[in-house]
Design a protein around this motif. Structure first.
Motif: not given
Length: 216
Positions: A163-173, A188-193
């Motif tokens: 979850v942490f890796d998927a959340w941090a994948q999109l860096e936003l200001r 969602r995609g990471a949890l499916k995998q």
């Protein structure tokens, strides 16, 4: 343009506005004919490779109320001059305001392109959200299932890290509801995998484990 978008065509409204605030870029796979240029808009006819066509008006509205009033007049003029009630007409860009909520969309476009979908992407370095229009989105089929979250995934040792890796994948200001939606899609995609890698084909897994025990 020769280096950044090599082989593409482009035009701007610099003849109508010294800043040239609107730039249209397109590939040779579509035929674009500029119909009207104003300080706050560019209206063009777009012909697609498979024969369909529509009109597109790119907008960059002024921040001044007086100038925006002129934009609405020009849009009405374009509607009448080009007889846009007879064609699919797409209006996009930075309008800065609408008069009525019903102006959000109109069926004269969706009825001609039923597989169209507009996705608003993360703003990245700009304060504007890029909009990606896809006119070939597969229509949902009967039996399409929504995403289901299985509670047993939380028991897996890698759950929090996934979850942490998927959340941090999109860096936003900065954070918006659109950004939240994109982050949720990544999770969602990471949890499916995670579910496929660890909890799918349980009968096969049990059979293999039983066989290993028999060998031992």
């Amino acid at each position: 343009m020769s280096t950044t978008c090599q082989g593409w065509n482009f035009t701007s409204n610099q003849d109508s506005d010294e800043d040239g605030r609107i730039i249209l870029i397109w590939k040779d796979t579509v035929d674009v004919t500029i119909k009207l240029l104003t300080r706050q808009s560019i209206t063009c006819e777009v012909k697609l490779p498979y024969g369909d066509q529509f009109y597109y008006t790119a907008i960059y509205a002024s921040n001044l109320t007086e100038e925006r009033s002129n934009l609405w007049v020009k849009l009405l003029d374009a509607f009448q001059y080009l007889k846009l009630d007879m064609y699919p007409w797409l209006v996009g860009g930075d309008l800065n305001q609408i008069v009525h909520p019903i102006e959000h969309s109109d069926p004269n476009f969706v009825s001609n392109f039923p597989q169209s979908s507009a996705a608003f992407l993360p703003p990245l370095i700009s304060d504007h959200f890029p909009c990606m229009l896809n006119q070939a989105v597969p229509l949902p089929t009967v039996g399409t299932r929504p995403f289901k979250f299985f509670n047993y995934l939380t028991k897996h040792l890698s759950f929090l890290q996934v979850v942490f890796d998927a959340w941090a994948q999109l860096e936003l200001r900065r954070f918006t509801l659109s950004n939240l939606c994109w982050k949720q899609k990544l999770i969602r995609g990471a949890l499916k995998q995670l579910n496929r890698d660890n909890f799918s084909q349980n009968q096969v897994r049990v059979s293999e484990a039983y066989h290993q025990l028999q060998v031992i």
